[in-house]
Design an enzyme around this catalytic site. Structure first.
Site, PDB file in Angstrom:
ATOM      1  CG  ASN A 192      11.960   4.781   4.350  1.00 22.57           C
ATOM      2  OD1 ASN A 192      11.304   4.917   3.321  1.00 22.57           O
ATOM      3  ND2 ASN A 192      13.216   5.199   4.454  1.00 22.57           N
ATOM      4  CD  GLU A 245      11.027  -5.266   4.823  1.00 23.32           C
ATOM      5  OE1 GLU A 245      12.120  -5.669   5.204  1.00 23.32           O
ATOM      6  OE2 GLU A 245      10.521  -4.192   5.194  1.00 23.32           O
TER       7      GLU A 245
END
Length: 623
Positions: A192, A245
């Site tokens: 990630n 986000e």
């Protein structure tokens, strides 16, 4: 212009870069009027921003309300829904324990993403495909979030298969003005964390770009945003996009947006913090050319695409090329430690077209000299020339799909192998000439007519070749496997980079070292190779050499990287089974579970929780 430095504490981040009082003391002692918080640590901490305001010091970033609203992934999803921003299905409450994590994961449907509510940078994030992984993900994400951000709250959401990670850069001021600076494609990731980014994306059309930009602005305005920020989206194969986000700070990859828009984002942040209106309108923002950023890390890409490495930069030389930008915070002699992210440099290239920018990046990576520690240039170099990447056929699953067995370095074609062997022969000839000709007299430059010959045996990997080398000054004629190569290369053994002409081809190689056993270490196409070069008489004795016995690494649990032992799960005499967790190692703010490679009994435990280990230290032995 930054001509003062203030020590804010020892290396552990909790005692320095996360120590707000120490930073405030530095602000006061220097009389600073403003603080730019950078990329991480306190850059999204509303308490720190509020403390600066109490001391009449400007925070070069958004207001505390925006940081609180968008820095918390749970709250940001609620606000995004209200602002009619597309959101990923999931549970936007706080996960209290592993049982609840499993229950919510089953409700949403596997696979799911468990991640920290605070922070970013890939810390505190785990993908779970079943109940067992959901429990383990809850545990590790909680611990990583607590140690990295001081906030162990977690949320859980649907994990979208084969997504692209595309983010939109926004700029806002205190006067209600907001605009977007197009998108960045950040799909090349491991654990990630981004590895290679580009702007713009090959995947978006103008309609999708506009829709994503408008939703990003809608979200920013919903929280009264007043600085530079980034709204991240996941985009599926049909160009459906979902809010992921918002990063209420400057992004590491901001230079590629600057390259294609001509906008200095930090300049705009400073203006907004001072209270000025934006100098730009949305109509001023276009897409001019293409830009890439490669994150050059101190890590070993052959271990899970990049486990951190530590060490001192004994030799360091950044590429000095047109249309190349190096953002780094280190110099030759600097040390990469276990306490921080292992990034060495953000290597940025720009070109009028995507292929131009890629070609410049390949040349820049070939010209980047880093010695003293392991780095990931070999992986970066392979990616930017790999067929799928060059076509733009990428997703966040790119690395495991293209390298299903992991990355083991550039796999040479037969022509590339011959070129490498030829250059190793040139280095051998230079070293042999220097040894024979200059041992008893002044060192003189070669002159035209100094013709010499060598009959050599050259091994690249498992392939050994008979080679005849003829040298005349700086020109070499090399016969290898029926191929005749004409090589022109003016160099000395003090040179770090070699620029040969091999039958009209002009690769860039790095000469690293020559060993007593005949191995010559060269870096070629990003990967380091040991090419064995010996004379043919010596080669006739090779079959008499005994084969080296391979060690059984399944019997030991070795540290794959330097780090801190967080926990030991076994004791001497305990029976373990293959795949069982033996210990947890923390390095560069990431938690790593180390497991037994075979069934057996624990013979020894050589470290305890709290100890630091070096790479390849044996933590546990099994018999």
């Amino acid at each position: 212009m930054a001509d003062e430095a203030v020590c804010i504490g020892p290396a552990p981040t909790s005692k320095s870069y996360l120590n707000q009082d120490a930073i405030l003391d530095a602000v006061k002692s220097t009389g600073a009027q403003a603080v730019h918080p950078g990329y991480g640590f306190l850059s999204e901490n509303m308490t720190f921003a509020a403390k600066l305001a109490e001391n009449d010091v400007l925070f070069v970033g958004p207001n505390s309300h925006a940081i609180q609203a968008m820095g918390d992934k749970i709250e940001s999803k609620r606000i995004a829904n209200k602002a009619k921003v597309n959101c990923i299905p999931g549970f936007d409450g706080v996960i209290k324990n592993d049982d609840e994590a499993v229950a919510k994961a089953q409700e949403i449907g596997y696979p799911v993403m468990i991640k920290a509510s605070a922070g970013g940078g890939g810390k505190g994030m785990r993908i779970a495909w079943n109940d067992e992984e959901a429990r383990a993900g809850f545990r590790f994400s909680t611990e990583e979030a607590r140690s990295s951000f001081g906030d162990d709250r977690l949320l859980i959401e649907k994990y979208i298969d084969n997504p692209r990670h595309i983010e939109v850069q926004v700029l806002c001021d205190n006067h209600g003005n907001a605009l977007y600076l197009n998108e960045r494609e950040c799909s090349i990731q491991r654990r990630n964390q981004k590895v290679v980014e580009e702007a713009p994306s090959t995947f978006l059309n103008e309609e999708t770009r506009r829709a994503m930009g408008e939703q990003a602005i809608s979200l920013a305005k919903a929280v009264g945003y007043n600085s530079a920020g980034t709204v991240e989206f996941l985009v599926d194969s049909q160009r459906n996009f979902y809010f992921l986000e918002m990063n209420t700070r400057l992004q590491v990859e901001h230079p590629i947006t600057e390259a294609i828009t001509g906008v200095d984002i930090v300049h705009q942040m400073l203006r907004s913090a001072r209270g000025h209106e934006l100098m730009l309108k949305q109509s001023d923002i276009g897409v001019n050319g293409w830009s890439f950023e490669c994150r050059v890390y101190a890590e070993d890409p052959t271990k899970a695409f990049g486990l951190p490495s530590v060490g001192r930069l004994t030799c360091y030389q950044e590429p000095d090329l047109p249309q190349v930008r190096c953002d780094s915070g280190i110099l030759e002699g600097s040390e990469i430690s276990i306490y921080y992210d292992p990034m060495i440099c953000k290597l940025v290239t720009y070109g009028p077209t995507r292929q131009d920018a890629l070609n410049i990046m390949a040349k820049a990576l070939d010209s980047y000299v880093i010695r003293g520690l392991t780095h990931n240039i070999s992986l970066l170099r392979d990616i930017v020339t790999e067929e799928r990447f060059v076509k733009g056929d990428i997703s966040t699953n790119y690395l495991p799909e293209v390298y299903p067995d992991g990355f083991s370095g550039k796999q040479l074609t037969s022509k590339e192998e011959i070129d490498l062997a030829a250059m190793a022969c040139c280095v051998y000839a230079e070293a042999d000439h220097r040894q024979r000709e200059f041992s008893t007299q002044d060192r003189l430059q070669l002159t035209k007519g100094d013709v010499e010959e060598w009959n050599l045996s050259v091994a690249v990997g498992k392939n050994r070749h008979k080679v005849q080398v003829t040298r005349d000054g700086h020109s070499f004629k090399i016969l290898i496997d029926g191929n005749e190569l004409k090589v022109s290369c003016k160099f000395s053994l003090a040179d770090k980079i070699l620029y040969p002409d091999i039958n009209g081809r002009r690769p860039i190689l790095q000469y690293i070292k020559m060993f007593n056993n005949g191995d010559i270490r060269l870096q070629y196409l990003g990967t380091k190779y040991n090419v064995n070069v010996i004379d043919q008489k010596t080669a006739t004795y090779l079959h008499h050499m005994p084969e080296k016995v391979q060690a059984d690494y399944a019997k030991v649990i070795m540290a794959p990287m330097p780090g801190l032992v967080k926990s030991i799960a076994v004791e001497v005499g305990q029976l373990v089974v293959e795949g069982m967790e033996v210990c947890v190692l923390e390095a560069m703010k990431m938690q790593n579970s180390l497991v037994a490679g075979k069934d057996g009994k624990v013979k020894s435990v050589n470290f305890k929780a709290g100890d630091t280990v070096a790479e390849e230290d044996i933590i546990v032995e099994i018999e």
